[in-house]
Scaffold this motif. Sequence first.
Motif, PDB file in Angstrom:
ATOM      1  N   ASP A  40       0.806  -1.236   0.000  1.00 29.79           N
ATOM      2  CA  ASP A  40       0.000   0.000   0.000  1.00 29.79           C
ATOM      3  C   ASP A  40       0.832   1.276   0.000  1.00 29.79           C
ATOM      4  O   ASP A  40       0.493   2.262   0.651  1.00 29.79           O
ATOM      5  CB  ASP A  40      -0.967  -0.001   1.191  1.00 29.79           C
ATOM      6  N   GLY A  41       1.941   1.243  -0.714  1.00 27.66           N
ATOM      7  CA  GLY A  41       2.737   2.464  -0.891  1.00 27.66           C
ATOM      8  C   GLY A  41       3.572   2.864   0.306  1.00 27.66           C
ATOM      9  O   GLY A  41       4.032   4.008   0.382  1.00 27.66           O
ATOM     10  N   HIS A  43       6.712   3.430   2.765  1.00 21.55           N
ATOM     11  CA  HIS A  43       8.097   3.816   2.460  1.00 21.55           C
ATOM     12  C   HIS A  43       9.071   2.748   2.960  1.00 21.55           C
ATOM     13  O   HIS A  43       8.782   2.021   3.909  1.00 21.55           O
ATOM     14  CB  HIS A  43       8.454   5.114   3.180  1.00 21.55           C
ATOM     15  N   HIS A  60       2.022  -1.915  -4.802  1.00 25.43           N
ATOM     16  CA  HIS A  60       2.815  -0.706  -5.016  1.00 25.43           C
ATOM     17  C   HIS A  60       3.648  -0.351  -3.779  1.00 25.43           C
ATOM     18  O   HIS A  60       3.170  -0.454  -2.654  1.00 25.43           O
ATOM     19  CB  HIS A  60       1.910   0.479  -5.356  1.00 25.43           C
ATOM     20  N   TYR A  63       8.414   5.386  -1.178  1.00 23.33           N
ATOM     21  CA  TYR A  63       9.789   5.870  -1.343  1.00 23.33           C
ATOM     22  C   TYR A  63      10.819   4.795  -0.946  1.00 23.33           C
ATOM     23  O   TYR A  63      10.613   4.031  -0.009  1.00 23.33           O
ATOM     24  CB  TYR A  63      10.029   7.063  -0.414  1.00 23.33           C
ATOM     25  N   ASN A  79       4.054  -0.572  -8.828  1.00 19.33           N
ATOM     26  CA  ASN A  79       4.856   0.620  -9.084  1.00 19.33           C
ATOM     27  C   ASN A  79       5.734   0.926  -7.877  1.00 19.33           C
ATOM     28  O   ASN A  79       5.423   0.507  -6.766  1.00 19.33           O
ATOM     29  CB  ASN A  79       3.955   1.816  -9.366  1.00 19.33           C
ATOM     30  N   PHE A  98       5.723   1.106 -13.103  1.00 16.21           N
ATOM     31  CA  PHE A  98       6.614   2.256 -13.320  1.00 16.21           C
ATOM     32  C   PHE A  98       7.366   2.585 -12.039  1.00 16.21           C
ATOM     33  O   PHE A  98       6.970   2.180 -10.944  1.00 16.21           O
ATOM     34  CB  PHE A  98       5.836   3.480 -13.826  1.00 16.21           C
ATOM     35  N   SER A 100       9.129   5.954  -9.934  1.00 13.86           N
ATOM     36  CA  SER A 100       9.144   7.412  -9.865  1.00 13.86           C
ATOM     37  C   SER A 100      10.588   7.929 -10.010  1.00 13.86           C
ATOM     38  O   SER A 100      11.469   7.201 -10.467  1.00 13.86           O
ATOM     39  CB  SER A 100       8.515   7.838  -8.543  1.00 13.86           C
ATOM     40  N   GLY A 101      10.827   9.148  -9.575  1.00 14.70           N
ATOM     41  CA  GLY A 101      12.121   9.798  -9.770  1.00 14.70           C
ATOM     42  C   GLY A 101      13.260   9.116  -9.030  1.00 14.70           C
ATOM     43  O   GLY A 101      13.056   8.403  -8.051  1.00 14.70           O
ATOM     44  N   ASP A 117       7.799   2.770 -17.298  1.00 15.25           N
ATOM     45  CA  ASP A 117       8.623   3.982 -17.416  1.00 15.25           C
ATOM     46  C   ASP A 117       9.327   4.279 -16.101  1.00 15.25           C
ATOM     47  O   ASP A 117       8.875   3.870 -15.031  1.00 15.25           O
ATOM     48  CB  ASP A 117       7.736   5.190 -17.746  1.00 15.25           C
ATOM     49  N   LEU A 120      11.990  11.132 -13.596  1.00 20.74           N
ATOM     50  CA  LEU A 120      13.177  11.961 -13.820  1.00 20.74           C
ATOM     51  C   LEU A 120      14.358  11.435 -13.006  1.00 20.74           C
ATOM     52  O   LEU A 120      14.190  10.715 -12.035  1.00 20.74           O
ATOM     53  CB  LEU A 120      12.890  13.403 -13.406  1.00 20.74           C
ATOM     54  N   ARG A 121      15.567  11.787 -13.488  1.00 16.85           N
ATOM     55  CA  ARG A 121      16.805  11.508 -12.742  1.00 16.85           C
ATOM     56  C   ARG A 121      17.044  10.025 -12.498  1.00 16.85           C
ATOM     57  O   ARG A 121      17.609   9.638 -11.486  1.00 16.85           O
ATOM     58  CB  ARG A 121      16.806  12.288 -11.417  1.00 16.85           C
ATOM     59  N   PHE A 140      16.972  14.452 -17.226  1.00 14.84           N
ATOM     60  CA  PHE A 140      18.168  14.478 -16.362  1.00 14.84           C
ATOM     61  C   PHE A 140      18.574  13.084 -15.878  1.00 14.84           C
ATOM     62  O   PHE A 140      19.157  12.943 -14.799  1.00 14.84           O
ATOM     63  CB  PHE A 140      17.972  15.432 -15.174  1.00 14.84           C
TER      64      PHE A 140
END
Lengths: 231, 297
Positions: A40-41, A43, A60, A63, A79, A98, A100-101, A117, A120-121, A140
């Motif tokens: 559930d996302g 961290h 998912h 962080y 994700n 996917f 994230s950054g 995907d 960024l970075r 970037f």
Amino acid sequence: MGGLTTPVLFDLSKQTLRELNKALHGPLVPGTVYRVENPDGAHSIAVGINAPVEVHIEGHAGYYAAGMNMLATVVIYGNAGPGVAENMMSGRVDVTGFASGGAGASAHGGLLVIGGDAGLRCGISLKGGDIVVGGSVGSFSAFMAQAGNLVVCGDAGEGLGDSLYEAVVYVRGTIQSLGADAQVEPMAESDLATVSSLLGAAGISHPASDFKRVASARNLYHWNADANQEY
Amino acid sequence: MCGIVGLLLKNEALRPRLGELMVPMLIGMTERGPDSSGVAAFTTPVDCRFRKLSLYCADATFQWKHLEGLLSEAFEDVTVVIRANHGILTTASPVDGVRRWLQTAFPQVHVLSVGRAIDLYKDVGLPSEVSDRYAFPSLSGTHVVAHTRMATESAVTPANAHPYTAGEDWCLVHNGSLANPGSIRRKLEKVGAKFESDCDTEGACRYLHWRLDGGDTLEEALHHAFEDFDGFFTFLMGTHNKLALVRDPFACKPAVVAETDQYVAISSEFRSLAHLPDIRNANVFEPKPSEVYSWAV
């Protein structure tokens, strides 16, 4: 993946993240498989493992999932939030969706595979790890990447490979723009072998000859006062 | 750091449950914003003869019934729905006259929003505390823009809490920070904007409203914002019938969208979307930088 041992189950709707990570930091039996349900996302799931075990995250992640990984194989069926597999030392991390950054930021070793995907970075300050992205990467990516490889099966955003050191980026699709001191170079036999090997490991089929090589022009290695900050 | 939360209910049957579905999203963003929080709930618009004003008074002992009585004597078709120290005033009288009367007679009462659809509540405290104080689970409506704030550049006060509003039925919440709020503010004050807080976000809200008021589309207004705003932002914006989302060109601040045929849900992080019905079958994606996303009721 998918060892024969019965998985050790952690349900994060009933158990705390700290219980999971404490278990993963204890003395571990090599080959043990952990199954994490209802992530559930949250961290920092499965960070800092230092043993050849498998962790399957069924959903998912938030962080920093699988950050600082050593030796373990971590699979996220979903994700990943910012900073997945950051500072990985060895082992393997798979994200089926996917990321994230900052995916794989400063990874020293190991393989990060992102099915969709990456934001960024991606691969910023890569220090020797390998990253394969099935989709596209954001702007970037591979900024100041020092060693290792970033293979992008889709497109790359702006400023790809800005201030690259000796890491190499391979892109199958279009590059929106190259960063300072990054240049497209011919694919040598060794590049084709590297891309084929990494795609094979990732389980993705594309001809290696579809890819372009992006590497450092090495102009930034030496300060040029006359360049007036233009490279 | 702050948390942004948005929910637009496509399925009319879910609309009485707007608050109930939104509150876990808001509380899920507590770690990103424990200082204050706020909610702009958009209801079915009242008749075009009427306007709603969301009012706030810091004084917990304020006599709202007394205010309602005086307003009823002074203005047409007045009702006030009270939730703790907020009141939603509905009236058929022109808004400017009501504002002037309030400023004179009750300067301690602040107008947080004006419109036919928007109801706004914001205050300091943990999201769970603010939600309990104003009974957020009982809110109903078509869509909601909400925020949890971790204060970085201005004090923790109700006025500096988000959402911010300007004009009618327009609100904005912000995760990020602007480095040039002073120049934005000075530019807008020259064209008549009146600021009510010290928060950088108020400038962003008033700037975009000023551009929209001048005839820009939202895309055009945000294109100008990319030029004029120096800083980081994920903005979530609400109008009477839309939610809109944009991230700065460097995508410094996160955002995740989950869409089903029942709803569109937006948050800074997936963890505050995880409880939503049928989330496992939602189309979950990360908005791209500089792209304007919008969804209509």
